[in-house]
Design a protein around this motif. Structure first.
Motif, PDB file in Angstrom:
ATOM      1  N   ALA A   1     -26.149  -5.332  35.228  1.00  0.00           N
ATOM      2  CA  ALA A   1     -24.755  -5.703  34.968  1.00  0.00           C
ATOM      3  C   ALA A   1     -24.424  -5.566  33.492  1.00  0.00           C
ATOM      4  O   ALA A   1     -23.343  -5.068  33.125  1.00  0.00           O
ATOM      5  CB  ALA A   1     -24.503  -7.137  35.431  1.00  0.00           C
ATOM      6  N   ASN A   2     -25.333  -5.973  32.631  1.00  0.00           N
ATOM      7  CA  ASN A   2     -25.085  -5.883  31.186  1.00  0.00           C
ATOM      8  C   ASN A   2     -25.086  -4.444  30.690  1.00  0.00           C
ATOM      9  O   ASN A   2     -24.265  -4.069  29.850  1.00  0.00           O
ATOM     10  CB  ASN A   2     -26.129  -6.703  30.428  1.00  0.00           C
ATOM     11  CG  ASN A   2     -25.927  -8.204  30.595  1.00  0.00           C
ATOM     12  OD1 ASN A   2     -24.850  -8.641  31.000  1.00  0.00           O
ATOM     13  ND2 ASN A   2     -26.942  -8.980  30.296  1.00  0.00           N
ATOM     14  N   ILE A   3     -25.999  -3.628  31.220  1.00  0.00           N
ATOM     15  CA  ILE A   3     -26.042  -2.217  30.805  1.00  0.00           C
ATOM     16  C   ILE A   3     -24.768  -1.496  31.240  1.00  0.00           C
ATOM     17  O   ILE A   3     -24.142  -0.758  30.459  1.00  0.00           O
ATOM     18  CB  ILE A   3     -27.277  -1.515  31.404  1.00  0.00           C
ATOM     19  CG1 ILE A   3     -28.559  -2.065  30.761  1.00  0.00           C
ATOM     20  CG2 ILE A   3     -27.196  -0.003  31.181  1.00  0.00           C
ATOM     21  CD1 ILE A   3     -29.837  -1.523  31.387  1.00  0.00           C
TER      22      ILE A   3
ATOM     23  N   THR B   1     -20.922  -3.115  46.740  1.00  0.00           N
ATOM     24  CA  THR B   1     -19.636  -3.299  46.065  1.00  0.00           C
ATOM     25  C   THR B   1     -19.621  -2.596  44.710  1.00  0.00           C
ATOM     26  O   THR B   1     -18.667  -1.892  44.363  1.00  0.00           O
ATOM     27  CB  THR B   1     -19.338  -4.796  45.871  1.00  0.00           C
ATOM     28  OG1 THR B   1     -19.311  -5.440  47.147  1.00  0.00           O
ATOM     29  CG2 THR B   1     -18.000  -4.999  45.179  1.00  0.00           C
ATOM     30  N   THR B   2     -20.685  -2.773  43.938  1.00  0.00           N
ATOM     31  CA  THR B   2     -20.735  -2.162  42.615  1.00  0.00           C
ATOM     32  C   THR B   2     -20.896  -0.645  42.688  1.00  0.00           C
ATOM     33  O   THR B   2     -20.352   0.081  41.854  1.00  0.00           O
ATOM     34  CB  THR B   2     -21.883  -2.757  41.782  1.00  0.00           C
ATOM     35  OG1 THR B   2     -23.123  -2.627  42.499  1.00  0.00           O
ATOM     36  CG2 THR B   2     -21.630  -4.228  41.488  1.00  0.00           C
ATOM     37  N   VAL B   3     -21.627  -0.151  43.706  1.00  0.00           N
ATOM     38  CA  VAL B   3     -21.779   1.307  43.855  1.00  0.00           C
ATOM     39  C   VAL B   3     -20.433   1.949  44.183  1.00  0.00           C
ATOM     40  O   VAL B   3     -20.111   3.044  43.675  1.00  0.00           O
ATOM     41  CB  VAL B   3     -22.824   1.636  44.939  1.00  0.00           C
ATOM     42  CG1 VAL B   3     -22.780   3.117  45.316  1.00  0.00           C
ATOM     43  CG2 VAL B   3     -24.229   1.288  44.437  1.00  0.00           C
TER      44      VAL B   3
ATOM     45  N   PHE C   1     -20.350   9.001  30.568  1.00  0.00           N
ATOM     46  CA  PHE C   1     -20.691   7.581  30.688  1.00  0.00           C
ATOM     47  C   PHE C   1     -20.392   7.048  32.089  1.00  0.00           C
ATOM     48  O   PHE C   1     -21.039   6.095  32.541  1.00  0.00           O
ATOM     49  CB  PHE C   1     -19.969   6.766  29.615  1.00  0.00           C
ATOM     50  CG  PHE C   1     -20.664   6.802  28.284  1.00  0.00           C
ATOM     51  CD1 PHE C   1     -21.807   6.050  28.067  1.00  0.00           C
ATOM     52  CD2 PHE C   1     -20.197   7.613  27.257  1.00  0.00           C
ATOM     53  CE1 PHE C   1     -22.466   6.090  26.857  1.00  0.00           C
ATOM     54  CE2 PHE C   1     -20.847   7.665  26.047  1.00  0.00           C
ATOM     55  CZ  PHE C   1     -21.994   6.900  25.837  1.00  0.00           C
ATOM     56  N   ALA C   2     -19.449   7.643  32.790  1.00  0.00           N
ATOM     57  CA  ALA C   2     -19.213   7.265  34.189  1.00  0.00           C
ATOM     58  C   ALA C   2     -20.432   7.629  35.041  1.00  0.00           C
ATOM     59  O   ALA C   2     -20.844   6.854  35.926  1.00  0.00           O
ATOM     60  CB  ALA C   2     -17.965   7.966  34.718  1.00  0.00           C
ATOM     61  N   LEU C   3     -21.021   8.788  34.770  1.00  0.00           N
ATOM     62  CA  LEU C   3     -22.224   9.203  35.492  1.00  0.00           C
ATOM     63  C   LEU C   3     -23.398   8.287  35.175  1.00  0.00           C
ATOM     64  O   LEU C   3     -24.183   7.915  36.070  1.00  0.00           O
ATOM     65  CB  LEU C   3     -22.569  10.654  35.136  1.00  0.00           C
ATOM     66  CG  LEU C   3     -21.552  11.703  35.592  1.00  0.00           C
ATOM     67  CD1 LEU C   3     -21.877  13.063  34.987  1.00  0.00           C
ATOM     68  CD2 LEU C   3     -21.518  11.791  37.115  1.00  0.00           C
TER      69      LEU C   3
ATOM     70  N   PHE D   1     -27.171   3.783  36.950  1.00  0.00           N
ATOM     71  CA  PHE D   1     -27.774   2.454  36.799  1.00  0.00           C
ATOM     72  C   PHE D   1     -27.440   1.554  37.986  1.00  0.00           C
ATOM     73  O   PHE D   1     -28.266   0.743  38.412  1.00  0.00           O
ATOM     74  CB  PHE D   1     -27.310   1.806  35.497  1.00  0.00           C
ATOM     75  CG  PHE D   1     -28.003   2.329  34.278  1.00  0.00           C
ATOM     76  CD1 PHE D   1     -29.354   2.108  34.078  1.00  0.00           C
ATOM     77  CD2 PHE D   1     -27.307   3.089  33.337  1.00  0.00           C
ATOM     78  CE1 PHE D   1     -30.008   2.604  32.963  1.00  0.00           C
ATOM     79  CE2 PHE D   1     -27.946   3.593  32.211  1.00  0.00           C
ATOM     80  CZ  PHE D   1     -29.304   3.353  32.019  1.00  0.00           C
ATOM     81  N   LEU D   2     -26.245   1.694  38.551  1.00  0.00           N
ATOM     82  CA  LEU D   2     -25.884   0.882  39.701  1.00  0.00           C
ATOM     83  C   LEU D   2     -26.743   1.229  40.921  1.00  0.00           C
ATOM     84  O   LEU D   2     -27.035   0.362  41.757  1.00  0.00           O
ATOM     85  CB  LEU D   2     -24.399   1.068  40.038  1.00  0.00           C
ATOM     86  CG  LEU D   2     -23.414   0.484  39.002  1.00  0.00           C
ATOM     87  CD1 LEU D   2     -21.989   0.893  39.340  1.00  0.00           C
ATOM     88  CD2 LEU D   2     -23.532  -1.030  38.950  1.00  0.00           C
ATOM     89  N   LEU D   3     -27.161   2.479  41.026  1.00  0.00           N
ATOM     90  CA  LEU D   3     -28.025   2.879  42.130  1.00  0.00           C
ATOM     91  C   LEU D   3     -29.410   2.226  42.050  1.00  0.00           C
ATOM     92  O   LEU D   3     -30.136   2.156  43.047  1.00  0.00           O
ATOM     93  CB  LEU D   3     -28.199   4.405  42.157  1.00  0.00           C
ATOM     94  CG  LEU D   3     -26.953   5.223  42.565  1.00  0.00           C
ATOM     95  CD1 LEU D   3     -27.269   6.713  42.467  1.00  0.00           C
ATOM     96  CD2 LEU D   3     -26.511   4.857  43.969  1.00  0.00           C
ATOM     97  N   LEU D   4     -29.775   1.731  40.859  1.00  0.00           N
ATOM     98  CA  LEU D   4     -31.068   1.087  40.670  1.00  0.00           C
ATOM     99  C   LEU D   4     -31.118  -0.317  41.248  1.00  0.00           C
ATOM    100  O   LEU D   4     -32.197  -0.918  41.366  1.00  0.00           O
ATOM    101  CB  LEU D   4     -31.428   1.039  39.181  1.00  0.00           C
ATOM    102  CG  LEU D   4     -31.602   2.395  38.477  1.00  0.00           C
ATOM    103  CD1 LEU D   4     -31.930   2.189  37.011  1.00  0.00           C
ATOM    104  CD2 LEU D   4     -32.694   3.206  39.154  1.00  0.00           C
TER     105      LEU D   4
END
Length: 497
Positions: free
Chosen positions: A275-277, A338-340, A482-484, A489-492
């Motif tokens: 979330a922070n990254i 949700t975040t993905v 940066f969108a990519l 990171f969200l996929l992690l």
């Protein structure tokens, strides 16, 4: 005596609806700052000059915002939310008043530093107050409302900014904060009551100073590198070295101090780490669009300040819708999914911006903004709810502030990085033009944004528009990158987190 004491106790119970209204008002004031100032920047540059200092108006504000947000979060855990919020809003109002009185771009930048010092308290402490007065079950819904404030403010921000610029004065984009801030202070003083455990304040002054040195050196390198001095030069090397050494010392201090400015132990929790990254990367994207889109719409597309403002308004339509939906999605499909979804929306928005051309028109810019707003709404709400449900009261202020800090840091680095990209690419473009246009410089854009048709020939203005299009396109490509990164990171995240 018992009836009297009981009456006093009842009077000191926090009135949640009124406090929530004050918190929303404070967040609205902080959120509107991003869009209303961006919309007015072309007019400010036309009046005060200094287009080469354009990004410093944002960087100065964001630097102090990022440098103080963690301090305010820590102080809120020590002294309580109310006094820290009141102090922060008061400083913010002083800076706003001075910004409206600025007579030069240099003065405006100094006053933005002051405004940023106060702004560091607004978002993290306001969000923490909501985490305190509502239960875990209520937070997802309420945080969705708070996240939508960004969207609602983006509706009124560009509109007000455009109207002030065209019919009154750009100075009112700063002065509008005064009544909002005063009302916030009054309501919080009267209706927010909290039980604060008295303890000796332990403030990480050393970490704060070293961090400020690190981010200031890095920011100056990003803004001025390739413009005031070559990227491969002694000056660049010294600035980068100073930033790296200061940051290493900052990490060393934070790991050893009893009361760290940045609680790195919280970062061991995977959802909080990611979330922070992602808050950092999306912060870069957000400042890239909100700062430079009005300049593109006005300077390259030739539209009015009001139209430029409403292209940002589209972001606000996507943001509140997504924020409200995000609260429900967290309970149905989970945090990761949700975040993905939010990350996918960020990629769509970034791609549309990268493909935008002068002939695309303001509607293309508006649709791009909409998708970016959807991505921001889905991710930001999910991040805050997850973090506040993970930690206990005594860490909630610092944990919330840490996430806000990463977004603010992204804003700060983004303003500097993308401002540097803009300046260096525009400078390179103008230097490669024919001899007839060699008199043009970055600050020649002042005349383009001010609509001073007598300053240069038609061919010179055409070159300036082409240069602005070329350089801002590079900015949008960086936003897409940066969108990519955000999506990766969200996929992690693991299922069930």
């Amino acid at each position: 005596m018992k009836p009297l004491s009981e009456a006093l106790r009842r009077r000191r119970v926090t009135k949640r609806p009124l406090v929530l209204a004050a918190v929303i008002l404070a967040m609205f004031m902080g959120a509107i700052e991003a869009t209303i100032v961006s919309t007015a920047m072309p007019a400010i540059v036309a009046d005060l000059g200094g287009f080469s200092l354009y990004s410093w108006v944002f960087s100065a504000y964001l630097l102090m915002n990022a440098a103080t947000v963690l301090i305010y979060g820590k102080l809120a855990d020590i002294f309580g939310r109310k006094p820290i919020m009141v102090i922060g809003v008061s400083i913010f109002l002083i800076g706003s008043l001075l910004c409206g009185l600025a007579g030069s771009m240099e003065q405006l930048i100094v006053y933005r530093f002051i405004q940023g010092v106060g702004a560091g308290a607004v978002m993290p402490v306001a969000t923490t107050i909501v985490g305190d007065i509502y239960t875990k079950e209520e937070r997802a819904k309420v945080q969705g409302y708070l996240s939508s404030v960004w969207g609602i403010s983006a509706v009124t921000g560009p509109a007000l900014g455009g109207l002030f610029v065209e019919f009154i004065s750009w100075r009112f984009v700063f002065w509008i904060n005064l009544p909002l801030g005063l009302l916030t202070i009054i309501v919080l003083i009267l209706f927010l009551h909290e039980e604060v455990e008295k303890k000796k304040p332990e403030i990480d002054y050393a970490g704060t100073i070293v961090f400020l040195l690190s981010i200031s050196s890095f920011m100056f390198l990003l803004v001025e590198g390739g413009l005031s001095f070559p990227w491969l030069s002694i000056q660049s090397g010294l600035l980068f070295g100073a930033a790296a050494i200061a940051f290493a010392v900052f990490v060393w201090i934070e790991k050893r101090t009893a009361s760290p400015m940045m609680p790195f132990d919280l970062w061991r929790v995977r959802p909080i780490l990611i979330a922070n990254i992602v808050s950092f990367t999306t912060g870069i994207m957000l400042i890239g669009i909100s700062s430079f889109l009005p300049t593109y719409v006005q300077g390259v597309m030739g539209e009015s300040a009001t139209v430029a403002g409403f292209t940002l308004t589209a972001m606000s339509i996507g943001w509140p819708i997504a924020s409200t939906v995000s609260g429900n999605l967290l309970l149905t499909i989970g945090y990761r999914n949700t975040t993905v979804l939010g990350g996918a929306a960020l990629i769509i928005g970034g791609l549309l911006f990268a493909l935008m051309e002068p002939e695309s028109g303001p509607w293309w810019a508006a649709v791009s903004s909409f998708f970016l707003g959807v991505g921001m709404g889905l991710t930001s709400t999910a991040f805050i709810v997850s973090i506040q449900n993970t930690v206990e009261w005594k860490q909630r202020g610092a944990a919330t502030a840490a996430n806000m800090f990463m977004r603010n840091l992204g804003n700060t680095v983004g303003a500097a990085l993308l401002g540097g990209v803009l300046n260096s690419r525009l400078n390179a473009f103008l230097q490669n033009q024919s001899d007839d246009e060699q008199t043009l410089s970055i600050d020649s854009v002042n005349e383009l944004l001010g609509g001073n048709s007598e300053a240069y020939s038609d061919s010179a203005f055409r070159v300036l528009k082409e240069g602005l299009d070329y350089s801002l396109h590079s900015v949008y490509v960086v936003v897409l990158i940066f969108a990519l990164f955000s999506f990766f990171f969200l996929l992690l995240l693991k299922k069930g987190e």
